[in-house]
Design a protein around this motif. Structure first.
Motif, PDB file in Angstrom:
ATOM      1  N   PRO A 155       1.881 -15.404 -17.083  1.00 48.80           N
ATOM      2  CA  PRO A 155       3.087 -15.511 -16.267  1.00 48.80           C
ATOM      3  C   PRO A 155       3.285 -16.904 -15.679  1.00 48.80           C
ATOM      4  O   PRO A 155       4.411 -17.362 -15.526  1.00 48.80           O
ATOM      5  CB  PRO A 155       2.892 -14.477 -15.171  1.00 48.80           C
ATOM      6  CG  PRO A 155       1.873 -13.532 -15.694  1.00 48.80           C
ATOM      7  CD  PRO A 155       1.017 -14.309 -16.647  1.00 48.80           C
TER       8      PRO A 155
ATOM      9  N   PRO B 201       5.103 -13.631 -21.458  1.00 53.56           N
ATOM     10  CA  PRO B 201       5.081 -12.226 -21.039  1.00 53.56           C
ATOM     11  C   PRO B 201       3.808 -11.504 -21.476  1.00 53.56           C
ATOM     12  O   PRO B 201       3.087 -11.975 -22.353  1.00 53.56           O
ATOM     13  CB  PRO B 201       6.300 -11.638 -21.757  1.00 53.56           C
ATOM     14  CG  PRO B 201       6.457 -12.485 -22.974  1.00 53.56           C
ATOM     15  CD  PRO B 201       6.015 -13.868 -22.568  1.00 53.56           C
TER      16      PRO B 201
ATOM     17  N   SER C  31       6.395  -6.916 -22.595  1.00 53.14           N
ATOM     18  CA  SER C  31       7.664  -7.589 -22.336  1.00 53.14           C
ATOM     19  C   SER C  31       8.177  -8.518 -23.423  1.00 53.14           C
ATOM     20  O   SER C  31       9.196  -9.153 -23.233  1.00 53.14           O
ATOM     21  CB  SER C  31       7.532  -8.389 -21.036  1.00 53.14           C
ATOM     22  OG  SER C  31       7.081  -7.546 -19.994  1.00 53.14           O
TER      23      SER C  31
END
Length: 192
Positions: free
Chosen positions: A137, A142, A146
């Protein structure tokens, strides 16, 4: 500070803390990761810390865990039960990673090269797996949930993309000598 930042994945990364149990954290802190910049810290492995100090590190790192961070989703396991397949991994890479890292992994509009030989020489397959699952992050990468909205990576897809990344690791990392420098006459040290 607070397990965030640094050259490697943040120790306070909630997904990392969801997949790495106390045993894994203790093993890495104690023994380091051979072949990578992560040194051993336990006295039993040549480091400076006692077992009591290693235990305190594990408790401190574990204190950063956020129990509800995964919203009820089950992440792929920290270690692979079966090896991945590099051919399948190439397809997984195209689906989940190429939008950011480029079609060939050498960098794209959103992220840098993931197949850089120097990088792959410094990172173990276990660390690659951890990064694919937990993301970075701090770098805008991700986690396994994600990359493609509504379609988290399966355990096998994680193993396969790690196998593909590992297959990109050069046998001899680093910048090769250019042909012109190899054809230059050698300096005779006795002539000085």
């Amino acid at each position: 500070m607070g397990g965030k930042g640094g050259a490697a994945i943040a120790l306070a990364n909630p997904v990392l803390l969801a997949i790495a149990d106390d045993t894994a954290i203790r093993r890495i802190a104690s023994n380091g990761v051979p072949g990578t910049p992560m040194p051993a810290f336990a006295q039993s492995a040549g480091g400076m810390l006692t077992e009591t100090q290693i235990d305190a590190l594990v408790r401190g790192i574990r204190a950063w865990a956020k129990p509800n961070a995964l919203s009820g989703q089950t992440p792929p396991p920290y270690t692979a039960a079966t090896p991945g397949d590099p051919q399948r991994g190439a397809a997984v890479y195209r689906t989940y990673c190429s939008a950011c890292h480029g079609a060939d992994g050498r960098g794209g509009s959103k992220a840098s090269s993931i197949v850089n030989g120097s990088y792959l020489a410094l990172v173990s397959d276990g660390e690659l797996r951890t990064i694919v699952i937990a993301g970075r992050p701090d770098l805008g990468s991700p986690d396994w949930r994600s990359d493609v909205e509504g379609r988290p990576m399966s355990t096998q897809e994680v193993s396969d993309v790690v196998a593909w990344l590992s297959s990109q690791r050069p046998q001899f990392p680093g910048q090769p000598y250019s042909v012109s420098s190899m054809n230059r006459p050698k300096e005779n040290l006795n002539e000085r």
